[in-house]
Enzyme design. Structure first.
Site, PDB file in Angstrom:
ATOM      1  N   ASP A 568       0.828  -1.220   0.000  1.00  0.00           N
ATOM      2  CA  ASP A 568       0.000   0.000   0.000  1.00  0.00           C
ATOM      3  C   ASP A 568       0.852   1.255   0.000  1.00  0.00           C
ATOM      4  O   ASP A 568       0.376   2.332  -0.287  1.00  0.00           O
ATOM      5  CB  ASP A 568      -0.834   0.138   1.284  1.00  0.00           C
ATOM      6  CG  ASP A 568      -1.638  -1.077   1.605  1.00  0.00           C
ATOM      7  OD1 ASP A 568      -1.663  -1.975   0.765  1.00  0.00           O
ATOM      8  OD2 ASP A 568      -2.226  -1.108   2.696  1.00  0.00           O
ATOM      9  N   ASP A 569       2.093   1.133   0.437  1.00  0.00           N
ATOM     10  CA  ASP A 569       2.937   2.306   0.599  1.00  0.00           C
ATOM     11  C   ASP A 569       3.796   2.599  -0.620  1.00  0.00           C
ATOM     12  O   ASP A 569       4.565   3.553  -0.604  1.00  0.00           O
ATOM     13  CB  ASP A 569       3.875   2.131   1.805  1.00  0.00           C
ATOM     14  CG  ASP A 569       3.104   2.079   3.106  1.00  0.00           C
ATOM     15  OD1 ASP A 569       2.012   2.663   3.156  1.00  0.00           O
ATOM     16  OD2 ASP A 569       3.593   1.448   4.049  1.00  0.00           O
TER      17      ASP A 569
END
Ligand code: ATP
Ligand code: MG
Length: 698
Positions: A568-569
């Site tokens: 997600d990052d």
């Protein structure tokens, strides 16, 4: 089937350990004549064929590793059976003991190891060592929060304490399979309580003693805890925390949600909160000291199936609502012990210290279970690394001649921020090995740890793993191959990592993508407690056929794995995929920067922009010039495309109680959506959110 006696097996191991050094010991298992040779390294002295080699030797070179690793992947059941021989099993496993389905398309996900076997992990941790004649070896050296408060306990003493508590639990009506919640400070009673539960087949659920009433109440309700083990108070740095008051509130919340905890056992931690100041509900509450000390010091073992649940533990929650991860007994035991011994190169006489609290998976596998399964001596620390001064860790190392030190990057970066003299004024010459866990360790912190703490002579094992994996997955084996700062290097035995593209195709060779695992290892999580559906969809849904780790990863030309941060990052800036870890490393390499956390935010032109939160070194003031320098540092180390668009000064960062940065909270602050933070029950200091909001745009 006739079982070899535990004491005989142990005798064999001791003989090998007696050979002393961490050197190559001549191999005895060479029945199959297949020689692994690589031209650039001398051939091993003898072929390595069977996994039982690992029960008495360490891997000293890559060729041994490759041969054993290949075997572990091709014949997992056989490989782990040979290793499992060193433990006591009341009943042995069936020939086809390993069964699994890792593919949601073929039916429900299931993983089973050592089918048909029965054992007990607490017996293997304690009785087995005592029966082998090691009862007088020191098991725990406890170092209190306040300097000068210390005690130690031998294996025999630990066994007696565990039996007493196990008897008390039985008397309180706890049966095999019942859940017991544990909410305790880092007193020795905490790991002893875990072992007592295991001895009677109860399932422990440790909740970190820093969590709120809401977090504890929710977890007790979720697992329907029958009993709660807690303490009057906690001593943390200069503060006393009234733990029982928080526990009482949690018990109320739990009752309101429909579940009544029957009995609460309260340890009087009089250094923090004396009994007189501790709330006590007659009928429900009991005092630990007066009740447990009355119990007999022997207690029959509950033999459980290898797949019997051992514990459940909630994840840190750094990416969302915590998940109740369930681990079972047999596979977890074998894997915990084997990673412990080989990743740390642990030998009798070593003094091992893991700074993790038992409220985290690290405190389960590499404090409560792994060291004891190996008969080691370990330090258990109640305090915080900066109390009373930032020299505390190194004073403890010097006082107990610690040989192995295992901590988290967040602690390393924080201690680095106080400067070298705190370390160098202490005698850390006993250290032989350093470990890191929890987050990617940025090369700058790695080098400081190596040079200043380890005096340049200690290997660093950067261990990548998760609550869900139960044990180390990708990690160096000390001295067996070259390390690269910031890389967890190669997979442990039995672990088959793959790098997948977004569509789930396995990428070969040098590649970057999503990290997944292609087949079960012995300590694979078995379910998410009470929610097998979430287990399947979360871990096996995204890429059918694989366990999805949630982490991004790069594999280099030497086959080394580099964790790039959570999937997600990963930030997509004008089509460039940039891992948060890379940008953070570049920032932390600047001498003024103590810590950095990078997130993406919506950018009108680039799609996503790079937003960096920076914590400066003690004594350094923020300035426009420094901002420019930091951006320049990223530009020159990675490239102009990775230059942060925003530098946000951050006196502190939102971290979980285990020290992980909660980037999802930082994303919300960056996009001015701090009113939608989601579950922050595991946040260590909720106050930092407000501070960061105030500093936005400054
Ligand atoms: P949640 O799953 O609820 O979001 P969490 O992932 O923070 O919480 P843990 O199981 O404590 O819970 O953390 C595992 C994660 O920590 C890994 O997935 C990885 O992102 C990170 N991690 C752990 N060790 C390392 C390491 N040596 N190098 C890089 N990352 C690591
Ligand atoms: Mg996770």
């Amino acid at each position: 089937m006739q079982l070899p006696k535990a004491s005989q097996l142990h005798h064999q191991r001791r003989a090998c350990w007696g050979s002393g050094s961490h050197q190559h010991v001549p191999l005895r298992h060479n029945s199959k004549k297949q020689r692994v040779t690589l031209s650039h390294v001398a051939a091993p002295e003898a072929p390595v064929q069977t996994a039982s080699f690992l029960n008495s030797n360490f891997v000293t070179n890559k060729e041994q590793y490759v041969a054993l690793y290949n075997r572990s992947i091709e014949d997992p059941a056989g490989f782990w059976s040979e290793i499992a021989e060193q433990f006591h099993w009341q009943k042995k496993w069936e020939p086809n003991h390993m069964q699994y389905n890792f593919d949601v398309r073929k039916g429900p996900i299931s993983v089973e190891w050592f089918r048909g076997a029965t054992t007990n992990i607490a017996y293997n941790c304690l009785d087995r060592n005592v029966e082998a004649g090691h009862g007088d070896d020191v098991c725990f050296v406890w170092e209190g929060n306040d300097v000068g408060r210390e005690k130690s306990m031998t294996y025999s003493e630990a066994l007696e304490e565990v039996c007493r508590l196990a008897n008390w639990l039985r008397a309180a009506g706890v049966k095999k399979g019942d859940a017991v919640a544990i909410y305790m400070p880092m007193l020795l009673e905490l790991p002893l309580a875990m072992l007592a539960c295991a001895r009677i087949g109860a399932v422990h659920s440790v909740v970190f003693g820093g969590f709120s009433a809401e977090a504890l109440g929710g977890r007790m309700e979720d697992c329907k805890a029958k009993v709660l083990l807690t303490a009057s108070g906690v001593r943390r740095g200069p503060k006393n925390i009234e733990l029982k008051k928080i526990a009482d509130k949690a018990l109320d919340l739990c009752a309101k949600a429909g579940h009544q905890v029957e009995t609460v056992l309260v340890y009087e931690n009089d250094n923090a909160v004396p009994a007189a100041d501790c709330p006590f509900t007659g009928g429900r509450d009991r005092w630990w000291q007066s009740e447990v000390e009355q119990q007999p010091t022997t207690c029959p073992v509950e033999w459980v199936d290898a797949e019997h649940p051992l514990f459940l533990l909630y994840t840190s929650g750094s990416t969302g609502k915590p998940k109740g991860v369930l681990h079972s007994t047999g596979g977890y035991m074998v894997y915990a012990a084997t990673t412990m011994r080989h990743v740390f190169g642990l030998q009798r006489g070593d003094v091992y210290w893991c700074t993790a609290d038992c409220g985290w998976i690290t405190g389960h596998t590499y404090l409560a279970y792994g060291p004891l399964l190996n008969g080691a001596t370990q330090v258990v620390f109640e305090g915080v690394p900066t109390h009373p001064t930032p020299a505390r860790c190194w004073e403890v190392v010097a006082a107990h001649r610690v040989t192995h030190f295992y901590t988290a990057p967040t602690a390393i970066r924080s201690l680095m921020g106080f400067g070298d003299p705190w370390v160098t004024q202490c005698d850390t010459s006993s250290l032989r090995l350093l470990g890191s866990v929890g987050e990617p360790i940025n090369p700058e912190a790695w080098r400081w740890y190596h040079k200043v703490v380890g005096g340049g002579r200690c290997p660093i094992v950067d261990t990548w793993w998760q609550t869900e994996t139960g044990g180390h997955m990708i990690t160096p084996l000390p001295g067996a191959w070259e390390e690269k700062p910031g890389s967890a290097t190669l997979p442990f035995f039995g672990v088959r990592p793959v790098v997948l593209d977004e569509k789930g195709n396995e990428l070969q060779g040098e590649a970057e993508g999503v990290l997944a695992i292609a087949q079960p290892w012995p300590s694979t999580l078995r379910t998410v407690y009470g929610d097998h559906e979430r287990y399947q969809s979360n871990y096996f849904g995204p890429f059918p056929g694989y366990y999805f780790t949630g982490d991004g990863c790069r594999r280099d030309a030497d086959g080394y794995y580099w964790i790039t941060g959570r999937v997600d990052d990963v930030i997509n800036v004008s089509g460039h995929r940039i891992g948060t870890a890379e940008v953070e490393s570049a920032l932390v390499a600047h001498p003024a920067c103590a810590e950095a956390a990078v997130v993406g935010y919506d950018h009108p032109i680039k799609g996503q922009g790079i937003y960096a939160y920076v914590t400066l070194m003690t004594g350094t003031e923020p300035s426009q010039a420094l901002r420019k320098e930091l951006v320049g540092a990223v530009r020159s180390s990675i490239g102009a495309f990775a230059a942060p668009d925003v530098i946000h000064w951050a006196p502190g960062l939102p971290k979980t109680r285990s020290g992980k940065i909660m980037r999802r909270v930082l994303r919300k602050i960056a996009s001015k959506e701090e009113d939608q933070l989601g579950d922050v029950s595991t946040l260590a200091d909720p106050g930092v959110v407000q501070t960061l909001v105030e500093l936005r745009g400054k």
